[in-house]
Design an enzyme around this catalytic site. Sequence first.
Site, mmCIF file in Angstrom:
data_model
loop_
_atom_site.group_PDB
_atom_site.id
_atom_site.type_symbol
_atom_site.label_atom_id
_atom_site.label_comp_id
_atom_site.label_asym_id
_atom_site.label_seq_id
_atom_site.Cartn_x
_atom_site.Cartn_y
_atom_site.Cartn_z
ATOM 1 N N LYS A 54 -55.858 0.047 -69.352
ATOM 2 C CA LYS A 54 -55.364 -0.103 -67.972
ATOM 3 C C LYS A 54 -55.257 1.263 -67.284
ATOM 4 C CE LYS A 54 -51.516 -2.122 -69.242
ATOM 5 N NZ LYS A 54 -51.717 -2.071 -70.718
ATOM 6 N N ARG A 98 -44.914 -7.751 -66.130
ATOM 7 C CA ARG A 98 -44.966 -7.922 -67.578
ATOM 8 C C ARG A 98 -44.219 -9.145 -68.048
ATOM 9 N NH1 ARG A 98 -46.300 -2.374 -68.976
ATOM 10 N NH2 ARG A 98 -46.423 -2.282 -71.221
ATOM 11 N N ARG A 122 -54.418 7.857 -79.661
ATOM 12 C CA ARG A 122 -54.319 8.413 -78.297
ATOM 13 C C ARG A 122 -53.563 9.737 -78.318
ATOM 14 N NH1 ARG A 122 -51.951 4.838 -73.576
ATOM 15 N NH2 ARG A 122 -50.260 4.542 -75.081
ATOM 16 N N ARG A 137 -47.752 10.131 -77.766
ATOM 17 C CA ARG A 137 -46.637 9.431 -77.120
ATOM 18 C C ARG A 137 -45.705 8.886 -78.190
ATOM 19 N NH1 ARG A 137 -48.614 5.346 -72.416
ATOM 20 N NH2 ARG A 137 -47.251 3.891 -73.512
ATOM 21 N N ARG A 146 -44.874 -3.596 -79.565
ATOM 22 C CA ARG A 146 -45.348 -3.719 -78.174
ATOM 23 C C ARG A 146 -46.330 -4.880 -78.049
ATOM 24 N NH1 ARG A 146 -47.492 2.122 -77.550
ATOM 25 N NH2 ARG A 146 -48.287 1.432 -75.527
HETATM 26 P P1 AP5 Z 1 -55.168 3.573 -72.018
HETATM 27 O O1 AP5 Z 1 -56.064 3.550 -70.823
HETATM 28 O O2 AP5 Z 1 -54.145 4.644 -72.058
HETATM 29 O O3 AP5 Z 1 -54.528 2.118 -72.229
HETATM 30 P P2 AP5 Z 1 -53.375 1.356 -71.463
HETATM 31 O O4 AP5 Z 1 -53.793 -0.063 -71.357
HETATM 32 O O5 AP5 Z 1 -53.001 2.056 -70.198
HETATM 33 O O6 AP5 Z 1 -52.237 1.477 -72.572
HETATM 34 P P3 AP5 Z 1 -50.726 1.861 -72.459
HETATM 35 O O7 AP5 Z 1 -50.260 2.097 -73.873
HETATM 36 O O8 AP5 Z 1 -50.495 2.984 -71.501
HETATM 37 O O9 AP5 Z 1 -50.143 0.538 -71.920
HETATM 38 P P4 AP5 Z 1 -48.772 -0.016 -72.122
HETATM 39 O O10 AP5 Z 1 -48.834 -1.196 -71.242
HETATM 40 O O11 AP5 Z 1 -48.334 -0.260 -73.498
HETATM 41 O O12 AP5 Z 1 -47.838 1.203 -71.721
HETATM 42 P P5 AP5 Z 1 -47.032 1.527 -70.387
HETATM 43 O O13 AP5 Z 1 -47.103 2.979 -70.206
HETATM 44 O O14 AP5 Z 1 -47.433 0.624 -69.277
HETATM 45 O O15 AP5 Z 1 -56.074 3.650 -73.319
HETATM 46 C C1 AP5 Z 1 -55.493 3.729 -74.614
HETATM 47 C C2 AP5 Z 1 -56.319 4.676 -75.512
HETATM 48 O O16 AP5 Z 1 -57.623 4.118 -75.726
HETATM 49 C C3 AP5 Z 1 -56.551 6.069 -74.933
HETATM 50 O O17 AP5 Z 1 -56.508 6.994 -75.977
HETATM 51 C C4 AP5 Z 1 -57.963 6.001 -74.326
HETATM 52 O O18 AP5 Z 1 -58.593 7.266 -74.384
HETATM 53 C C5 AP5 Z 1 -58.649 4.980 -75.228
HETATM 54 N N1 AP5 Z 1 -59.598 4.129 -74.492
HETATM 55 C C6 AP5 Z 1 -59.451 3.602 -73.239
HETATM 56 N N2 AP5 Z 1 -60.513 2.845 -72.912
HETATM 57 C C7 AP5 Z 1 -61.334 2.856 -74.004
HETATM 58 C C8 AP5 Z 1 -62.602 2.249 -74.302
HETATM 59 N N3 AP5 Z 1 -63.229 1.449 -73.394
HETATM 60 N N4 AP5 Z 1 -63.144 2.474 -75.519
HETATM 61 C C9 AP5 Z 1 -62.528 3.264 -76.436
HETATM 62 N N5 AP5 Z 1 -61.344 3.880 -76.212
HETATM 63 C C10 AP5 Z 1 -60.757 3.686 -75.007
HETATM 64 O O19 AP5 Z 1 -45.564 1.074 -70.819
HETATM 65 C C11 AP5 Z 1 -44.831 1.784 -71.796
HETATM 66 C C12 AP5 Z 1 -43.421 1.190 -71.931
HETATM 67 O O20 AP5 Z 1 -42.744 1.270 -70.650
HETATM 68 C C13 AP5 Z 1 -43.350 -0.296 -72.278
HETATM 69 O O21 AP5 Z 1 -43.418 -0.507 -73.666
HETATM 70 C C14 AP5 Z 1 -41.990 -0.677 -71.670
HETATM 71 O O22 AP5 Z 1 -40.950 -0.242 -72.485
HETATM 72 C C15 AP5 Z 1 -41.946 0.120 -70.398
HETATM 73 N N6 AP5 Z 1 -42.509 -0.610 -69.228
HETATM 74 C C16 AP5 Z 1 -43.620 -0.298 -68.509
HETATM 75 N N7 AP5 Z 1 -43.840 -1.177 -67.524
HETATM 76 C C17 AP5 Z 1 -42.827 -2.099 -67.621
HETATM 77 C C18 AP5 Z 1 -42.513 -3.288 -66.897
HETATM 78 N N8 AP5 Z 1 -43.279 -3.715 -65.873
HETATM 79 N N9 AP5 Z 1 -41.426 -3.987 -67.267
HETATM 80 C C19 AP5 Z 1 -40.649 -3.586 -68.292
HETATM 81 N N10 AP5 Z 1 -40.895 -2.464 -69.024
HETATM 82 C C20 AP5 Z 1 -41.982 -1.735 -68.697
#
Ligand code: AP5
Length: 212
Positions: A13, A89, A123, A156, A167
Site C-alpha cells: 500500500k 481498517r 523491510r 520498524r 497484524r
Molecule cells: P509496503 O509498501 O511498505 O507495504 P504496506 O502495505 O504499506 O505495509 P505496512 O506494513 O506499512 O502496512 P500496515 O497496514 O501494516 O501498516 P501501517 O503503517 O498502515 O511494502 C512492504 C515491504 O515489501 C517493503 O519492504 C517493500 O519494499 C516491499 N514490497 C512492496 N511491494 C513489493 C512488490 N511488489 N514485490 C516485492 N516486494 C515489495 O499501520 C501500522 C500500525 O498503525 C497498525 O498495526 C495499527 O496499530 C496502526 N494503524 C494504522 N492505521 C490504522 C487505522 N486506520 N486504525 C487503527 N490503527 C491503525
Amino acid sequence: PHVLLLGAPGAGKGTQSKRIAERFGVDHITTGDALRANKGMDISELGFEHDTPGGFMDAGELVPDEVVNEIVVTALADADGFVLDGYPRNIEQAEFLDERTDLDAVLLLSVPDDELVDRLTGRRVCPDCGANYHVEFDTPEEAGVCDECGAALVQREDDTEETVRERLRVFRENTEPVIEHYRGTDAFAEIDGEGTPDEVWDAVADAIESRA
Ligand code: AP5
Ligand code: ZN
C-alpha cells in the site's frame, strides 16, 4: 481522484500510494505514518488498554477509532484529491468515511500470507525521509544506507515475525469485512499484488484511470 487502497500489512500500500500521489497529484493520507509521528501522544484520558498510540502499534493491534478518525477528518479537510492508505481498517471506520466523502476507486492489493511475512520481516525504512527498502526485493545502492538522504536504515518495531503474525490476524478479523463492504461497488477492483512493484503499478494506474 479519491482513491482508497486496501490490502494486508505488507501488500504494498505504501509503495503504490507514493506513486499514486505523484502521478495523479493527490495527497497521500496514511494513518500509519501519522500515528508513527505521534507514537508517544498521551491518550490515557480515553481509558483504553494502552496510554499511547505506540502501545497499540508495537503490539500489532488497532489504535482506537477516536484517535484515527480525528487524523483522517483533519487530513481530508485539506485535501483536494487523495489516496488513503491504511484506513479504513474496520467497519466503524468505513461507515465514518462513507458519511464524509465519495470514492472513485477502491483498490485491493492481494498477496498471499507467506509473501507478506517475507516482505515485512525484510523491510528496512529510513528514519529521516521515510523511504522504504527491502533486504532482497528492493535493496539500496549501499547496504543499510538510504539512497535518498544517506541516513542509516532501521527495521520498524512492528516488523518482527511475531508482531507481523498478529497484524495479519487483526487484518483477517477487522479489515476483511471492510473489503466485503466495498466489493461489488463500481469503484472496487482487486489487483494482483504479487508481481514486481512496476508490474503492480501498471495495474493500479490503469484501474484508477478507468474510474476517475
Ligand atoms: P509496503 O509498501 O511498505 O507495504 P504496506 O502495505 O504499506 O505495509 P505496512 O506494513 O506499512 O502496512 P500496515 O497496514 O501494516 O501498516 P501501517 O503503517 O498502515 O511494502 C512492504 C515491504 O515489501 C517493503 O519492504 C517493500 O519494499 C516491499 N514490497 C512492496 N511491494 C513489493 C512488490 N511488489 N514485490 C516485492 N516486494 C515489495 O499501520 C501500522 C500500525 O498503525 C497498525 O498495526 C495499527 O496499530 C496502526 N494503524 C494504522 N492505521 C490504522 C487505522 N486506520 N486504525 C487503527 N490503527 C491503525
Ligand atoms: Zn532517507
